[in-house]
Structure formats: structure tokens, C-alpha cells
Design an enzyme around this catalytic site. Structure first.
Site, PDB file in Angstrom:
ATOM      1  N   LEU A   1       0.771  -0.850   0.006  1.00  0.00           N
ATOM      2  CA  LEU A   1       0.083  -0.384   0.325  1.00  0.00           C
ATOM      3  C   LEU A   1       0.814   1.663   0.132  1.00  0.00           C
ATOM      4  O   LEU A   1       1.543   1.245   1.594  1.00  0.00           O
ATOM      5  CB  LEU A   1      -0.684  -0.176   0.949  1.00  0.00           C
ATOM      6  CG  LEU A   1      -2.030  -0.998   1.530  1.00  0.00           C
ATOM      7  CD1 LEU A   1      -2.716  -1.031   2.020  1.00  0.00           C
ATOM      8  CD2 LEU A   1      -2.405  -1.473  -0.110  1.00  0.00           C
TER       9      LEU A   1
ATOM     10  N   ARG B   1       1.900  15.280   6.242  1.00  0.00           N
ATOM     11  CA  ARG B   1       2.636  15.944   7.290  1.00  0.00           C
ATOM     12  C   ARG B   1       3.987  16.437   7.045  1.00  0.00           C
ATOM     13  O   ARG B   1       5.148  16.854   7.689  1.00  0.00           O
ATOM     14  CB  ARG B   1       2.855  15.161   9.096  1.00  0.00           C
ATOM     15  CG  ARG B   1       1.498  16.457   9.538  1.00  0.00           C
ATOM     16  CD  ARG B   1       0.726  15.325  10.928  1.00  0.00           C
ATOM     17  NE  ARG B   1       0.597  13.884  10.582  1.00  0.00           N
ATOM     18  CZ  ARG B   1       0.855  12.920  11.887  1.00  0.00           C
ATOM     19  NH1 ARG B   1       1.500  13.431  12.445  1.00  0.00           N
ATOM     20  NH2 ARG B   1       0.172  11.940  11.565  1.00  0.00           N
TER      21      ARG B   1
ATOM     22  N   GLY C   1      -8.835   4.739   3.207  1.00  0.00           N
ATOM     23  CA  GLY C   1      -8.562   3.842   3.723  1.00  0.00           C
ATOM     24  C   GLY C   1      -7.414   3.043   3.064  1.00  0.00           C
ATOM     25  O   GLY C   1      -7.978   2.157   1.994  1.00  0.00           O
ATOM     26  N   THR C   2      -6.922   1.413   3.900  1.00  0.00           N
ATOM     27  CA  THR C   2      -6.295   0.440   3.818  1.00  0.00           C
ATOM     28  C   THR C   2      -7.070   0.001   3.181  1.00  0.00           C
ATOM     29  O   THR C   2      -6.710  -0.837   2.031  1.00  0.00           O
ATOM     30  CB  THR C   2      -5.392   0.175   5.329  1.00  0.00           C
ATOM     31  OG1 THR C   2      -6.308  -0.001   6.558  1.00  0.00           O
ATOM     32  CG2 THR C   2      -4.915   1.012   5.527  1.00  0.00           C
TER      33      THR C   2
ATOM     34  N   ASN D   1      -0.966  -3.248  15.562  1.00  0.00           N
ATOM     35  CA  ASN D   1      -0.804  -4.268  14.435  1.00  0.00           C
ATOM     36  C   ASN D   1       0.768  -3.777  13.243  1.00  0.00           C
ATOM     37  O   ASN D   1       0.248  -2.171  13.082  1.00  0.00           O
ATOM     38  CB  ASN D   1      -1.923  -3.766  13.917  1.00  0.00           C
ATOM     39  CG  ASN D   1      -2.566  -3.945  11.956  1.00  0.00           C
ATOM     40  OD1 ASN D   1      -1.373  -4.317  11.317  1.00  0.00           O
ATOM     41  ND2 ASN D   1      -3.211  -3.243  11.599  1.00  0.00           N
TER      42      ASN D   1
ATOM     43  N   ASN E   1       5.002   9.109  10.152  1.00  0.00           N
ATOM     44  CA  ASN E   1       4.333  10.102   9.668  1.00  0.00           C
ATOM     45  C   ASN E   1       4.824  11.986   9.224  1.00  0.00           C
ATOM     46  O   ASN E   1       3.883  12.563   8.566  1.00  0.00           O
ATOM     47  CB  ASN E   1       3.510  10.428  10.956  1.00  0.00           C
ATOM     48  CG  ASN E   1       2.129   8.672  10.429  1.00  0.00           C
ATOM     49  OD1 ASN E   1       2.605   7.910   9.630  1.00  0.00           O
ATOM     50  ND2 ASN E   1       2.332   7.897  12.281  1.00  0.00           N
TER      51      ASN E   1
ATOM     52  N   ARG F   1      35.692  12.690 -10.865  1.00  0.00           N
ATOM     53  CA  ARG F   1      34.027  12.775 -10.807  1.00  0.00           C
ATOM     54  C   ARG F   1      34.236  11.363 -11.888  1.00  0.00           C
ATOM     55  O   ARG F   1      35.195  10.973 -12.397  1.00  0.00           O
ATOM     56  CB  ARG F   1      34.205  14.155 -11.740  1.00  0.00           C
ATOM     57  CG  ARG F   1      33.963  15.381 -10.763  1.00  0.00           C
ATOM     58  CD  ARG F   1      34.126  16.398 -11.644  1.00  0.00           C
ATOM     59  NE  ARG F   1      33.271  16.690 -13.308  1.00  0.00           N
ATOM     60  CZ  ARG F   1      33.475  17.472 -13.712  1.00  0.00           C
ATOM     61  NH1 ARG F   1      34.423  18.018 -14.339  1.00  0.00           N
ATOM     62  NH2 ARG F   1      32.760  17.062 -14.642  1.00  0.00           N
TER      63      ARG F   1
ATOM     64  N   ASN G   1      54.729  13.107 -13.298  1.00  0.00           N
ATOM     65  CA  ASN G   1      54.437  14.194 -12.037  1.00  0.00           C
ATOM     66  C   ASN G   1      54.171  15.345 -12.718  1.00  0.00           C
ATOM     67  O   ASN G   1      54.302  15.869 -13.710  1.00  0.00           O
ATOM     68  CB  ASN G   1      56.382  14.127 -11.460  1.00  0.00           C
ATOM     69  CG  ASN G   1      56.322  15.686 -10.399  1.00  0.00           C
ATOM     70  OD1 ASN G   1      55.500  15.291  -9.422  1.00  0.00           O
ATOM     71  ND2 ASN G   1      55.772  17.427 -10.751  1.00  0.00           N
TER      72      ASN G   1
HETATM   73  C1  UD1 Z   1      -2.516   0.964   9.448  1.00  0.00           C
HETATM   74  C2  UD1 Z   1      -3.576   0.297  10.637  1.00  0.00           C
HETATM   75  C3  UD1 Z   1      -3.068   0.178  11.898  1.00  0.00           C
HETATM   76  C4  UD1 Z   1      -1.826  -0.636  12.025  1.00  0.00           C
HETATM   77  C5  UD1 Z   1      -0.609   0.805  11.276  1.00  0.00           C
HETATM   78  C6  UD1 Z   1       1.034   0.710  11.140  1.00  0.00           C
HETATM   79  C7  UD1 Z   1      -5.453   0.777   9.615  1.00  0.00           C
HETATM   80  C8  UD1 Z   1      -6.997   0.962   9.222  1.00  0.00           C
HETATM   81  N1  UD1 Z   1      -4.823   1.307  10.579  1.00  0.00           N
HETATM   82  O1  UD1 Z   1      -3.009   2.362  10.187  1.00  0.00           O
HETATM   83  O2  UD1 Z   1      -4.275  -0.700  12.582  1.00  0.00           O
HETATM   84  O3  UD1 Z   1      -1.017  -0.318  13.562  1.00  0.00           O
HETATM   85  O4  UD1 Z   1      -0.944   0.687  10.344  1.00  0.00           O
HETATM   86  O5  UD1 Z   1       1.344   1.286  10.523  1.00  0.00           O
HETATM   87  O6  UD1 Z   1      -5.269  -0.225   8.708  1.00  0.00           O
HETATM   88  N2  UD1 Z   1      -2.630   4.186   2.788  1.00  0.00           N
HETATM   89  C9  UD1 Z   1      -3.636   3.608   1.074  1.00  0.00           C
HETATM   90  N3  UD1 Z   1      -4.096   4.839   0.760  1.00  0.00           N
HETATM   91  C10 UD1 Z   1      -5.636   4.630   1.696  1.00  0.00           C
HETATM   92  C11 UD1 Z   1      -5.115   4.576   2.512  1.00  0.00           C
HETATM   93  C12 UD1 Z   1      -3.439   3.946   3.718  1.00  0.00           C
HETATM   94  O7  UD1 Z   1      -2.412   3.731  -0.111  1.00  0.00           O
HETATM   95  O8  UD1 Z   1      -6.761   5.322   1.463  1.00  0.00           O
HETATM   96  C13 UD1 Z   1      -1.526   3.410   2.522  1.00  0.00           C
HETATM   97  C14 UD1 Z   1      -0.073   4.255   3.267  1.00  0.00           C
HETATM   98  O9  UD1 Z   1       0.485   5.154   1.661  1.00  0.00           O
HETATM   99  C15 UD1 Z   1       0.434   3.602   3.573  1.00  0.00           C
HETATM  100  C16 UD1 Z   1      -0.267   2.538   4.668  1.00  0.00           C
HETATM  101  O10 UD1 Z   1      -1.416   2.618   3.681  1.00  0.00           O
HETATM  102  O11 UD1 Z   1       1.510   3.320   3.213  1.00  0.00           O
HETATM  103  C17 UD1 Z   1      -0.907   2.663   5.583  1.00  0.00           C
HETATM  104  O12 UD1 Z   1      -2.149   3.584   6.081  1.00  0.00           O
HETATM  105  P1  UD1 Z   1      -1.592   4.783   7.031  1.00  0.00           P
HETATM  106  O13 UD1 Z   1      -2.968   5.880   6.606  1.00  0.00           O
HETATM  107  O14 UD1 Z   1      -0.731   5.422   7.816  1.00  0.00           O
HETATM  108  O15 UD1 Z   1      -2.672   3.495   8.347  1.00  0.00           O
HETATM  109  P2  UD1 Z   1      -2.460   3.870   9.591  1.00  0.00           P
HETATM  110  O16 UD1 Z   1      -3.566   4.790  10.240  1.00  0.00           O
HETATM  111  O17 UD1 Z   1      -1.018   4.203  10.240  1.00  0.00           O
HETATM  112 CA    CA Z   2       1.025   5.052   8.942  1.00  0.00          CA
END
Ligand code: UD1
Ligand code: CA
Length: 455
Positions: free
Chosen positions: A7, A14, A76-77, A168, A226, A331, A375
Site C-alpha cells: 500500500l 505532515r 482507507g487501507t 498491528n 508520519n 568525477r 609528475n
Molecule cells: C494502519 C493500520 C493500523 C496499523 C498501522 C501500522 C488500518 C485501518 N490501520 O494505520 O492498525 O497499526 O497501519 O503502520 O489499516 N494507504 C493507501 N490508501 C489509503 C490509506 C492508506 O494506500 O486510502 C497506505 C498508506 O500510504 C500507507 C499504508 O496504507 O502506506 C498505511 O496507511 P496509514 O494511513 O499510514 O495507516 P495508519 O493510520 O498508520
Molecule cells: Ca502509518
């Protein structure tokens, strides 16, 4: 077959930069590269990276290395994994690993060992967890006597749940067919109005499937960044891990201030690295060298017993017993042969410098082939560019190039020849000859006295 989804759609607001978060670098490599590398090392057969924010940057970086899927909106994930449905459906037989592109320290051993457990326990889903002192911000692992019960996000957790220190990691193994089914069942009914991948655990259990938690021996697998401060912490962790590895191999450090060594660098026993030294890319350093203080060495192969002090060297080769510095710039595409001595304020580009040759101070050697035991005096310049094209100079073995000589390329100097100080060489010089190019020296006696008298 085993496959992985990484992902990498998130922005990392930030960080305050138009770069997808997984492309931020830890020890010179994007975090995504660390994660990909772990998958490749664990011999995961197929990989799909889910892109979103500034997706072209990731696609350009990956080239044809693996597949990608595009998430148009960050919902979301769980939603991110849904975007890879076509990838999943191409092979529904085995298991799918889901990883976060912004948690670089996942390792091949954890990936393999958790899969063994996932299969042995006949799980539909196995989450990789870790016990940490500071669980803030992570999803907490809920357990009952019979095993894992689910995952609750920080923002949805009760105060009691927030006290749980097993978290997690964001990495999971799923039976692929079950993952496809579970993705269809998650909703966005939570504090962040997101489709949480974490909900698949509780849904799997509710529907009578098995789910497990594999607690990693390596708690760093959870570490992510983050913000810039978090990224610095990851860099520091990675930097010290690399330094520790080199120390175990017999590389010396008296002080590690400003020493950054990328993962890919190899260093021989007995070599000492001094402060302010950055070693990058495919650099290989031999035994018993002293590198530093203040060197930047990139993709350069260095022999044994080499001493570099305040040297920058890129894409080049430096053979054994070479001494260089301070303030030398090597270089790309240069080869400095053994026993050469290169002193202060010397720049060498796209050139060969033969064995035992001395270039002690203030010289530019570009596009040239310099022989053995030559030299090169102070202030010599190979004039390799006429404003239109670059040309080469050739200097024979044992030549003596006097101070402030200009060699107007293309030009060839024979072996054992001399140039007088201040000479501008515009024609080839045969072996054993002296080239001298001087006007007649005029001495005007009393000049200053006459000038004073006029005032
Ligand atoms: C997520 C987990 C959390 C875990 C943590 C570990 C969920 C709901 N929560 O939280 O339990 O402890 O990771 O680091 O999964 N991403 C996408 N698309 C999205 C959202 C996220 O590609 O719509 C990718 C982000 O780029 C990242 C990863 O998924 O690489 C995790 O997303 P992030 O938003 O950082 O999740 P956390 O809130 O940290
Ligand atoms: Ca994260």
C-alpha cells in the site's frame, strides 16, 4: 502462488512535500524500496503496488519491476487493497501478503516465518504484530483466551484498549480467496469514515474462519514515519544498524558523527571510517583503509590501504595504496591506479591516472590518460573543452609536467618528456623531449622608483 500487495497511496501530509510518503528516503533509498526488497528477498512471486497520491512518481521509479494499481481517492487501507482486485483474481490459489509502503523495516525472515504459521494454523488471515513501549497511533490487537479477536484503531479505541501494547504492524497474510470475500464485507462505519483493512480480522472470525496473530521478534517491523521527525528516527535506526554490522565485520569507528553508510556498501576488515563521511550506492572499500574525515564516496570501488581525506569520488575506481586529499574531487569514470598520490585542490574527470603518478596540488585533469610515475606540477590544466567539443590528452610514462602547464587537447605527450613551467602545449611532444614556450623575460630596472616619482 504467494503474492504481495504494497500500500503506497498515502500522501503523508505532515511531510509538507509533493512526494508520496513511501518515496521518502531512509539511508538513501525510498521506504518503498526497503519493503519491495524484503518481498523480493522472501521470494514472493508477484507484487502489486497500490499508488494514489502523485502516483506517477512511484510508477516511474518502479518501471517494469512489478505491477501497480491506482487508488483515485484515499478511502482507507481496505479500500486501497480493493483497488488491486484484478491482481488478486489472477491467482486465487495461494496466499497474499499485504504490506505498508511506509514501514521500511519489514524483513524477509518475518515474512517467511509468518507465512509458515499462517499455513500451519489454517488461517484465513494472520496479522503480524509487535509489542512496543509506545503503542500510540497504532491499531491495538484485541485478544481473548481463544486467540486474536480483532484490531481496534487508536481513534476508535476505549481507554482500556489504548493501554494494550501489542500492535498491528500493518502487515498481514491472507488466504487470497478469503481476502477477496472479506474485502466485500468491510464498511466505513468508524471514527475516520474509512474502509479499514483491519476489520477483516473480526469479520473473518464472525464468519467462522480462523484468524491469527504472529508476534514478530523484530519490533522494528512496525516503525513508520508520519512526519519529518519520524523519518529522522528511521534514518537513525537504520544508520546504527548498518554501523553495527560493519563493526562486527572489523571496521573501525572512533566517532560516528556524520557517518552515513548506505545498506549496499561493502567495507573490508581493518578499515577505519572517520567522521563526516557518507558512503553511498555500490561503493566497495578494501581492507586497512582510512576513509575520512569528510568524504563523500558514491558507486566507487576502492582497493586496500587507501587513504582518503576530504575526498568526493563518484562512479570511479581507486586502486590500492592510493593517498588522496585533502579536498580532492574525483568525477565519474575515473580510474586512479595503485600508488598514485593526489593532493589538495585537484579535480579529475573521466581520466586514467597511472601507477605511482603524483598530482600534488591545484590541477584539473579531464578526459585524459596519464601514464605511470608521471609528475604533474602545481596549477596544471588539461584544456579539454574548446567551447564546442571535448577532446582527450595523453601523457606518457615518467613525463614531468612543469607547474602551470596548459595542455590544449587533443594533444599527446611522449614518455619521459618535460614541459617547462608555464608552457602552453598546442602540439604533440615526442618521447624524451622538452617543450618550452616562453617570451623573453624583460627586467625594467628602477620602474617602481619612477612610478613613485610621478606621484
Ligand atoms: C494502519 C493500520 C493500523 C496499523 C498501522 C501500522 C488500518 C485501518 N490501520 O494505520 O492498525 O497499526 O497501519 O503502520 O489499516 N494507504 C493507501 N490508501 C489509503 C490509506 C492508506 O494506500 O486510502 C497506505 C498508506 O500510504 C500507507 C499504508 O496504507 O502506506 C498505511 O496507511 P496509514 O494511513 O499510514 O495507516 P495508519 O493510520 O498508520
Ligand atoms: Ca502509518
Amino acid at each position: 502462488m504467494d503474492q504481495a500487495i504494497i500500500l503506497a497511496g498515502g500522501q503523508g501530509k505532515r511531510m509538507h512535500a509533493p512526494i508520496p510518503k513511501p518515496m521518502f528516503k531512509v539511508l538513501g533509498e525510498p521506504m518503498l524500496e526497503w519493503v519491495l526488497g524484503a518481498c523480493e528477498q522472501a521470494a514472493v512471486a508477484r507484487i502489486c503496488v497500490v499508488t494514489g497520491y502523485e502516483s506517477e512518481q512511484i510508477k516511474t521509479y518502479l518501471g517494469s519491476r512489478c505491477e501497480t494499481a491506482y487508488q483515485a481517492e484515499r478511502l482507507g487501507t481496505g479500500h486501497a487493497v480493493m483497488q488491486a482486485l484484478d491482481f488478486l483474481k489472477q491467482d486465487m490459489e495461494g496466499n497474499t501478503l499485504v504490506l505498508c509502503g511506509d514501514a521500511p523495516f519489514i524483513d524477509a525472515e518475518t515474512i517467511r516465518d509468518s507465512l509458515v504459521r499462517h499455513i500451519a494454523e489454517h488461517n484465513a488471515a494472520t496479522v503480524i504484530t509487535a509489542n512496543v513501549a509506545q503503542p500510540f497511533g497504532y491499531g491495538r490487537i484485541l485478544r481473548t483466551d481463544s486467540g486474536i479477536a480483532g484490531i481496534v484503531e487508536e481513534k476508535d479505541a476505549t481507554p482500556e484498549q489504548r493501554a494494550i501494547t501489542e500492535i498491528n504492524s500493518g502487515c498481514y497474510w491472507f488466504r487470497t480467496a478469503d481476502l477477496i470475500d472479506l474485502l466485500g464485507k468491510i464498511t466505513n462505519n468508524n471514527a475516520q469514515k474509512e474502509y479499514y483493512l483491519t476489520d477483516t480480522i473480526a469479520i473473518a472470525l464472525e464468519s467462522g474462519r480462523r484468524a491469527g496473530a504472529y508476534c514478530s521478534k523484530n519490533p522494528d517491523v512496525v516503525l513508520g514515519a508520519n512526519d519529518r521527525k519520524g523519518l529522522l528516527a528511521l534514518n537513525e535506526a537504520a544508520r546504527h544498524a548498518v554501523l553495527n554490522k560493519h563493526m562486527a565485520n572489523g571496521v573501525g569507528f572512533v566517532c560516528t558523527d556524520g557517518i552515513i553508510i548506505e545498506r549496499s556498501v561493502r567495507i573490508g576488515e581493518g578499515t577505519e571510517i572517520l567522521p563526516g563521511t557518507i558512503l553511498r550506492g555500490k561503493t566497495v572499500i578494501g581492507t586497512n583503509c582510512v576513509i575520512g574525515p569528510n568524504c563523500v564516496i558514491e558507486n566507487t570501488e576502492i582497493g586496500d590501504d587507501v587513504m582518503l581525506n576530504s575526498v568526493q569520488a563518484y562512479d570511479s575506481r581507486i586502486d590500492s595504496d592510493v593517498k588522496m586529499g585533502p579536498f580532492v574531487h574525483i568525477r565519474p569514470n575515473s580510474h586512479i591506479c595503485s600508488g598514485a598520490a593526489i593532493g589538495d585542490f585537484v579535480e579529475i574527470k573521466n581520466s586514467e591516472v597511472g601507477e605511482g603518478t603524483a598530482i600534488a596540488h591545484l590541477a584539473y585533469i579531464g578526459d585524459s590518460d596519464v601514464g605511470k610515475h608521471v609528475n604533474i606540477g602545481c596549477g596544471c590544466v588539461t584544456v579539454n573543452f574548446d567551447g564546442v567539443k571535448k577532446s582527450r590528452c595523453e601523457i606518457g610514462d615518467h613525463a614531468f609536467i612543469g607547474c602551470n602547464t596548459n595542455l590544449i587537447a587533443p594533444v599527446k605527450l611522449g614518455k619521459d618528456c618535460y614541459t617547462a613551467a608555464g608552457t602552453t602545449v598546442t602540439a604533440d611532444i615526442p618521447d624524451y623531449a622538452l617543450a618550452i614556450d616562453r617570451g623573453t623575460l624583460q627586467v625594467k630596472e628602477g620602474y617602481t622608483l619612477r612610478k613613485f616619482a610621478k606621484k
